[in-house]
Every structure is written in C-alpha cells, then in structure tokens.
Design a protein around this motif. Sequence first.
Motif: not given
Length: 571
Positions: A279-289
Amino acid sequence: MSAAVPQSTSRTTIDILVRRVRQGSSAWVKLALTERIRLLEDLRHAYVAIAEPSVRAACEAKGIDPGGPLAGEEWLAGPMVVVRSLRLLSEALKDIQKHGVPVIPRQHLRTLEDGRLAARLFPKDRLEGMLLPGTTGEVYFQPGVTADNLRDHQASFYKKPHKGRVCAVLGGGNVNSIPPLDCLYKLFVEGTVCVLKMNPVNAYLGPFLEQAFAPLVARDALAIMYGGAEEGAQLVHHDAVDEVHITGSDKTHDALVWGPPGPESDERRRKNEPLLAKRVSSELGNISPVVVVPGPYSDGELRFQADDIAGMVSNNASFNCNAAKLLVQPKDWLKRGMLVDRIQASLGQAPVRRAYYPGAQERWHQFTDARANLRLVGNPGEGDLAYALIPDVDPAKTDDRVFRHEPWCTVLSETGLPGSDEPVAFLEAAVAFLNEKVWGTLNAMLIVHPKTMRDPRVRTAVEKAIRELRYGTVALNTWPAAGYALGSLPWGGHPSASSRDIQSGQGWVHNTSMLESVEKAVLRAPITSLFPPPWVPGHKSMATLSRRLMEFEQSPSWWKLPGVALAALRR
C-alpha cells in the motif's frame, strides 16, 4: 556555516531500526487512550521546546535572517502547524473516550445539491473562528456517507484495531511540518508505527524531531533515519515494512512503484504489476491553478487578491506543492492585464530568495528560456532566482510545459480562456480545462466577487464548479495552503487518481476528525479582510504573528487574541 546534517544511516542500522519498530507495533496498537492523550500532551510541550532552534536551523539552510520578518514563514509552516495538530489530535482522542468518535455537531452537517453530505470542520467554535474571520472549512464526502451513518466513516482504527503495521515515511524536504505531521497521522489516526527517512534537503531537522518525539522513539513507535535514494529503497522494500507514504514528486513515486522509466516500467504499468506491491499513500505536488471569475472588483479588492497570489508564489521561495503556478482568466476580460500587473508589483515587494532546493536553477530556465512576454521581478544574486511571470500562454497548446509540469521554482504562468467573460460560461470552460488539460489534483483556488455570487445562476455555477473540480482542496478567495495549516481538514490529492496515473497522490493526512470516504476539502473566505494574510509580500510583523499563533495553538485563550490581532495588523 550550515546546519548540522547527520550522516546516512548504514544498511545494518536501517535493518535494526525497522525490526525494532516492527516489534513495537503490537504494543502501540494496544496503548490505552489515556496513555495516547498523555503522550500527545508531552509531545506538544516537547515540540514547543525545539521550535526556536529548529526555526533557526531552517532559516540558515534557506538563507533567511532568523531575526527578520521572513523567519515567520518557518514559524508558521513549522512549529505552529505541528503544535496545532498535536492539540487537535488530543481533543479528538478525548472525544473518542467520551463518544466513540471525534464529534462533529449535527448543525455542522448539510446536504449538497447533488445529495452528498458535507461537514463543517472549521471553525470548531467562536474562539477558533476569530483566527480567520469569515473563513469556513468543510469536507465533501463521497456518495454513501450520510448524517445518520457518518460515525461509521470515522476513526476505524479505534473501533477495530489491526494487529500492528509499519509504515516507511519518506519525508518532504521543503516544509518542516510535513515529516512530523505525516508520522502523527499514521500513528494516531491509522495506528501505524513509522520509520521516517528524512529528505536530504532538510535532514538537519531530524535531530530536533528525535528530541521532540523521544517518547515515541522510546516506545519503538517511531525511528528516524537519514540518506538518499539508496537508503530509501532499502527501507521501502524491507520485508518488515507493510506500507509506504511518500511526500515528493510523482517521478519518485513512479520509480519506486513501477521501476525506472523505460519499456519494463511501461509494461508493468500496462499489466498493473507494480514493482512495489505494498500500500502506497502519497502527496506529490501540483500545478496549482488560480481561477479568476470576472466581476466588479474594486481597486482595493483586486490589490488584496493580487497580494495574496504574489504571496502564494513568493512564500518559501515557491518550493510549495500549493504555490500558485497558473493564473486562469477570461481572455477578453477588461481587468485581466491589470491583475497581472498588480501581481508583478506585489512580487516587487518580496525579496528574491535562495534557490535552496536542488535543480531549481535548471527548472527555472526550462520554463523561462526563449519565452515571449517574459517578465522578471527582482535582482537575484549568486544562488538566487528572480520571480518569473509568463503571461498570455496559449491555452490551445496544451503540451506546453506550464500545463503539464510543476515548475517547483519561482515561476507563475497566466493564460486566458477564449469565449466569454460571462461568469457561468467561463466557469464551465475553466473546470473542463483544469480537469482535462492541467496536471495535478492537489489544490485549486477560485476568486469570485460576492456581488457576482448574488446572481442565483452564478452561485449555482460556482457551487457546481467546486463540486466538479478534481482537486483534494478547493478554496474560494484564499490560498488553499490554509487548509494544510488548519490540520482539521484532510489534505491530499483528489481520490480520482490511481497508482498508474498518480497525479498529486492518493490518501489523506492531517484529518484530525479521522474521516473516511472523503472526496475533498473546501475553504471559503471573504474577498478581502481587515487582516492581510501573513504570507503576503512585505508583511513586516510576520515573525511576531507566527510566534503568537503558535503560542495561541499551544493553549487557546480569548486573552491571547488581542496580541495576535495586533501583530496581524502591523503590516
């Protein structure tokens, strides 16, 4: 002189740490609520004790004067957020003692237009509401959650504990609250013990965490290790590790799950046969609009929002997964150019920043070289980066890297969607554009004038846009990062992502109400406020304000509010 960075942990020691924590996992799941609450109180006091030296180390590493206003960034996004989350977790466990789950009052629940449930989590009470006047934070649930069965979608670990699990946490290197908050979520919400590998960028934070979290280390519920990709690979593939949590880039995630880029990785992905079958949970960034809905904005309102956006770009040298990266406006809106000019002027009030994150200079040039209409702000010295504005990017050229790759540096692009500057039509176009053409699912911001919202058609369209945007946090008139800082709201990518198309990640952190079956968090704020946000460029008392906010979160009191308000006003 740079902050002391521990040496990489040896292979033998990694094995010892993982097996020690594995042994501690069975005792951790059986720990009584009273002990957990006492432990959280101890951790809160211990974290306050390391706040100042850890902030000094961060300032040193990022090229910030520890006695200047910018040090407030490190107080705000570091100790303040962690201390608040420790307090909220303690309150949640006290609720579980009395009521079985963290309490959400019935009057804070409502039904959305599509029949789904929403729950207001912020403000929890009048005192908390004074911190961000007029701001509310809600959770939208996935279908099937109702007011009557909400308790069934909370705090599963405390109703039916597992037998003990170990999570390898690969800590984020940009914001110093990320590693402790990720571990606290796993430990106290999911009941999972952690081995935390510090990111090389902020490995200097590790010794402070070892000191503050010594009670967890002593219980073999937490171990902290150091190193790069090789040490990380050993950790995540260790046979005593059950699951992995990553804060970083989608490329790091995909390399771990599917293997290095190439035909073999592509074939694994096609067959859905991951190299890392955990199981892999993640928070991986964004081109935040940031989407600007046309409306009757006054000069002051436009300036307030321009300052807010400029602060979203300049904060932490733009090394934030929620930093504004793409401004979306109607192509023919009369105030389109004015807003870009105001953002540029506001960025001129921000000092240029050290490009402390590896690869930033190269990425900056990938976005800015040979760009038409490029605007540069600031006079960078050696190792610094100017702020770069890239206005009028053609939205039809959807393979342009500004729509497909997160800059992870001081770059803000702007595009104008063709068609109408009529709010309803523009909102429909903007939602389709973001969902289909712009990479990332973490957070998005809408700017909507309150007078525009008085039109029932527009209000319906705005609410529909908030529901349909495929982002884990959608914010109205404020930086979505406030949702990260509040702690009570879940933080993570939209659940539409999959391991084969990971976007901004899967799973939630923070989430101190321990909610499940969550679809997104929604923040709403006024178009302006008497108190400018602490992240806006040129906020002279940001350091004082951030310290006072941490002191407030340590022990909230009406008596502390005047000091917070005074610091907030001294811009």
